[in-house]
Motif scaffolding. Structure first.
Motif, PDB file in Angstrom:
ATOM      1  N   TYR A  66       0.831  -1.201   0.000  1.00 42.51           N
ATOM      2  CA  TYR A  66       0.000   0.000   0.000  1.00 42.51           C
ATOM      3  C   TYR A  66       0.864   1.248   0.000  1.00 42.51           C
ATOM      4  N   ARG A  67       0.220   2.339  -0.326  1.00 43.74           N
ATOM      5  CA  ARG A  67       0.835   3.662  -0.242  1.00 43.74           C
ATOM      6  C   ARG A  67      -0.031   4.511   0.687  1.00 43.74           C
ATOM      7  N   ALA A  68       0.601   5.142   1.661  1.00 45.13           N
ATOM      8  CA  ALA A  68      -0.096   6.058   2.560  1.00 45.13           C
ATOM      9  C   ALA A  68       0.382   7.482   2.283  1.00 45.13           C
ATOM     10  N   GLU A  69      -0.501   8.432   2.503  1.00 41.56           N
ATOM     11  CA  GLU A  69      -0.163   9.832   2.248  1.00 41.56           C
ATOM     12  C   GLU A  69      -0.809  10.708   3.317  1.00 41.56           C
ATOM     13  N   GLN A  70      -0.074  11.726   3.731  1.00 44.11           N
ATOM     14  CA  GLN A  70      -0.616  12.748   4.627  1.00 44.11           C
ATOM     15  C   GLN A  70      -0.475  14.111   3.959  1.00 44.11           C
ATOM     16  N   THR A  71      -1.561  14.858   3.935  1.00 43.33           N
ATOM     17  CA  THR A  71      -1.554  16.215   3.419  1.00 43.33           C
ATOM     18  C   THR A  71      -1.875  17.163   4.565  1.00 43.33           C
ATOM     19  N   PHE A  72      -0.973  18.104   4.822  1.00 40.96           N
ATOM     20  CA  PHE A  72      -1.109  19.059   5.917  1.00 40.96           C
ATOM     21  C   PHE A  72      -1.349  20.457   5.359  1.00 40.96           C
ATOM     22  N   THR A  73      -2.285  21.173   5.971  1.00 40.09           N
ATOM     23  CA  THR A  73      -2.539  22.570   5.627  1.00 40.09           C
ATOM     24  C   THR A  73      -2.697  23.361   6.923  1.00 40.09           C
ATOM     25  N   VAL A  74      -1.956  24.466   7.034  1.00 37.11           N
ATOM     26  CA  VAL A  74      -1.988  25.296   8.231  1.00 37.11           C
ATOM     27  C   VAL A  74      -2.700  26.605   7.928  1.00 37.11           C
ATOM     28  N   ASP A  75      -3.517  27.077   8.896  1.00 36.52           N
ATOM     29  CA  ASP A  75      -4.011  28.449   8.832  1.00 36.52           C
ATOM     30  C   ASP A  75      -3.628  29.138  10.133  1.00 36.52           C
ATOM     31  N   GLU A  76      -4.085  30.354  10.352  1.00 33.42           N
ATOM     32  CA  GLU A  76      -3.601  31.128  11.489  1.00 33.42           C
ATOM     33  C   GLU A  76      -4.134  30.632  12.824  1.00 33.42           C
ATOM     34  N   ALA A  77      -5.158  29.756  12.822  1.00 34.45           N
ATOM     35  CA  ALA A  77      -5.726  29.265  14.073  1.00 34.45           C
ATOM     36  C   ALA A  77      -5.579  27.767  14.266  1.00 34.45           C
ATOM     37  N   GLY A  78      -5.078  27.049  13.250  1.00 35.39           N
ATOM     38  CA  GLY A  78      -4.976  25.612  13.396  1.00 35.39           C
ATOM     39  C   GLY A  78      -4.462  24.946  12.137  1.00 35.39           C
ATOM     40  N   PHE A  79      -4.676  23.642  12.060  1.00 37.52           N
ATOM     41  CA  PHE A  79      -4.243  22.905  10.871  1.00 37.52           C
ATOM     42  C   PHE A  79      -5.195  21.741  10.621  1.00 37.52           C
ATOM     43  N   ARG A  80      -5.148  21.244   9.396  1.00 30.12           N
ATOM     44  CA  ARG A  80      -5.862  20.025   9.020  1.00 30.12           C
ATOM     45  C   ARG A  80      -4.853  19.051   8.425  1.00 30.12           C
ATOM     46  N   VAL A  81      -5.023  17.769   8.793  1.00 26.25           N
ATOM     47  CA  VAL A  81      -4.251  16.701   8.160  1.00 26.25           C
ATOM     48  C   VAL A  81      -5.233  15.710   7.566  1.00 26.25           C
ATOM     49  N   VAL A  82      -4.996  15.340   6.311  1.00 28.23           N
ATOM     50  CA  VAL A  82      -5.761  14.302   5.616  1.00 28.23           C
ATOM     51  C   VAL A  82      -4.853  13.091   5.479  1.00 28.23           C
ATOM     52  N   LEU A  83      -5.305  11.960   5.983  1.00 28.92           N
ATOM     53  CA  LEU A  83      -4.549  10.713   5.911  1.00 28.92           C
ATOM     54  C   LEU A  83      -5.269   9.762   4.963  1.00 28.92           C
ATOM     55  N   SER A  84      -4.528   9.210   4.013  1.00 31.61           N
ATOM     56  CA  SER A  84      -5.143   8.281   3.061  1.00 31.61           C
ATOM     57  C   SER A  84      -4.278   7.036   2.901  1.00 31.61           C
ATOM     58  N   VAL A  85      -4.912   5.959   2.465  1.00 32.86           N
ATOM     59  CA  VAL A  85      -4.196   4.728   2.143  1.00 32.86           C
ATOM     60  C   VAL A  85      -4.768   4.186   0.845  1.00 32.86           C
ATOM     61  N   THR A  86      -3.876   3.712  -0.027  1.00 37.24           N
ATOM     62  CA  THR A  86      -4.261   3.138  -1.311  1.00 37.24           C
ATOM     63  C   THR A  86      -3.690   1.738  -1.422  1.00 37.24           C
ATOM     64  N   ASN A  87      -4.524   0.780  -1.779  1.00 36.99           N
ATOM     65  CA  ASN A  87      -4.084  -0.589  -1.996  1.00 36.99           C
ATOM     66  C   ASN A  87      -3.330  -0.657  -3.321  1.00 36.99           C
ATOM     67  N   THR A  88      -2.029  -0.902  -3.242  1.00 37.10           N
ATOM     68  CA  THR A  88      -1.209  -0.993  -4.461  1.00 37.10           C
ATOM     69  C   THR A  88      -0.887  -2.439  -4.823  1.00 37.10           C
ATOM     70  N   GLY A  89      -1.488  -3.383  -4.104  1.00 41.14           N
ATOM     71  CA  GLY A  89      -1.249  -4.790  -4.388  1.00 41.14           C
ATOM     72  C   GLY A  89      -2.229  -5.351  -5.392  1.00 41.14           C
ATOM     73  N   GLU A  90      -2.265  -6.681  -5.489  1.00 39.03           N
ATOM     74  CA  GLU A  90      -3.074  -7.354  -6.502  1.00 39.03           C
ATOM     75  C   GLU A  90      -4.269  -8.085  -5.922  1.00 39.03           C
ATOM     76  N   THR A  91      -4.420  -8.040  -4.599  1.00 37.10           N
ATOM     77  CA  THR A  91      -5.577  -8.674  -3.954  1.00 37.10           C
ATOM     78  C   THR A  91      -6.210  -7.682  -2.991  1.00 37.10           C
ATOM     79  N   ALA A  92      -7.431  -7.970  -2.567  1.00 40.24           N
ATOM     80  CA  ALA A  92      -8.128  -7.098  -1.622  1.00 40.24           C
ATOM     81  C   ALA A  92      -7.349  -7.001  -0.313  1.00 40.24           C
ATOM     82  N   MET A  93      -7.429  -5.825   0.313  1.00 40.71           N
ATOM     83  CA  MET A  93      -6.655  -5.529   1.522  1.00 40.71           C
ATOM     84  C   MET A  93      -7.556  -4.939   2.593  1.00 40.71           C
ATOM     85  N   PRO A  94      -7.390  -5.336   3.852  1.00 43.21           N
ATOM     86  CA  PRO A  94      -8.124  -4.680   4.937  1.00 43.21           C
ATOM     87  C   PRO A  94      -7.472  -3.347   5.281  1.00 43.21           C
ATOM     88  N   ALA A  95      -8.262  -2.358   5.668  1.00 39.87           N
ATOM     89  CA  ALA A  95      -7.697  -1.039   5.950  1.00 39.87           C
ATOM     90  C   ALA A  95      -8.490  -0.317   7.022  1.00 39.87           C
TER      91      ALA A  95
END
Length: 281
Positions: A116-145
């Motif tokens: 799998y491939r995991a990714e985090q995207t961070f965005t900051v503003d003047e009062a806080g931040f948001r993080v988006v966490l994702s996972v993508t199955n890069t294999g050839e069979t179904a994967m639990p996540a």
């Protein structure tokens, strides 16, 4: 370390330490627990991602669609595999400029036999931040996540934690869920509960409405919000420590156990994502 900022808000990232957040400050004030100088373990940081599962798998034993998997311990001699692989690996900085950054982690099939491939995207503003966490199955069979976040916060004098919920999972000596208790237990988080003066709390609360408020006299509130998939809130309050954890999770402890656990099935090429906001209000 990688730093992104907006105004007086500063988010420090430690990609080499499990893709962790090393600190978050506004006008020099610590909103999250700061990472000690020289620390390189995600457990010492301000927050780290949980991917592709949250919390403990008993003895690392997984059964998924007839396949038996045994995961090695990843926390010293603790026998139960914990929090997936992402927090124990180095992440790559794919982009970091101004108020935004992207970190990535690539897992090749091993004891966890799904790539799998995991990714985090961070965005900051003047009062806080948001993080988006994702996972993508890069294999050839179904994967639990399953996905989640593990943020740490300074324990301030007179601090209270407020978070709506409908019950909590009781735990055994290994901090594994046993039975579900409906309604308030030990701490009434829905009504707002004092953080100080308690024994260990290391429990998963159910029916969470994706909002938690950390309040202390004479200080701005810290407000945590999360995407709807985060139906579980894991709270870790260790006695006599200077921090505690309020963890939005899209799956619960013992994620391959009985009942609804939040684990999803990803076909090859499919992705799943969640987000968390942390801000001073």
């Amino acid at each position: 370390m990688t730093v992104i900022e907006k105004g007086s808000a500063r988010l420090i990232l430690a990609p080499e330490a499990g893709g962790a957040i090393a600190g978050f400050t506004i006008a020099g004030r610590d909103i999250m627990r700061p990472t000690p100088a020289g620390a390189n373990d995600a457990l010492d940081t301000a927050s780290f991602p949980l991917v592709p599962f949250c919390n403990r798998i008993p003895n690392g034993r997984v059964t998924f669609e007839g396949r038996e998997v045994v995961l090695p311990p990843n926390l010293g001699d603790h026998p139960h595999a914990l929090h997936g692989q992402g927090w124990r690996g180095a992440w790559t900085v794919e982009r970091a400029e101004g108020d935004a950054a992207v970190l990535a982690y690539v897992h090749a099939a091993d004891a966890w036999p799904w790539a799998y491939r995991a990714e985090q995207t961070f965005t900051v503003d003047e009062a806080g931040f948001r993080v988006v966490l994702s996972v993508t199955n890069t294999g050839e069979t179904a994967m639990p996540a399953g996905l989640g976040f593990h943020p740490y916060f300074p324990r301030r004098t007179g601090e209270t934690l407020t978070a709506a919920n409908d019950g909590v999972w009781m735990i055994n000596a290994d901090v594994l869920p046993t039975v579900h208790h409906a309604g308030p237990w030990e701490v009434d988080l829905a009504a707002g509960a004092a953080v100080e003066g308690r024994g260990l709390i290391d429990h998963c609360f159910t029916g969470w409405d994706q909002r938690a408020v950390l309040a202390a006299p004479g200080a701005p509130d810290t407000v945590i919000t999360a995407s709807p998939e985060n139906r579980w809130l894991h709270v870790y309050i260790p006695p006599a420590e200077s921090f505690y954890c309020v963890e939005p999770c899209a799956s619960r402890p013992n994620p391959f156990g009985e009942g609804e656990t939040g684990m999803t099935r990803l076909q090859p090429g499919e992705s799943r994502s969640i987000w968390m906001d942390v801000r001073s209000a």
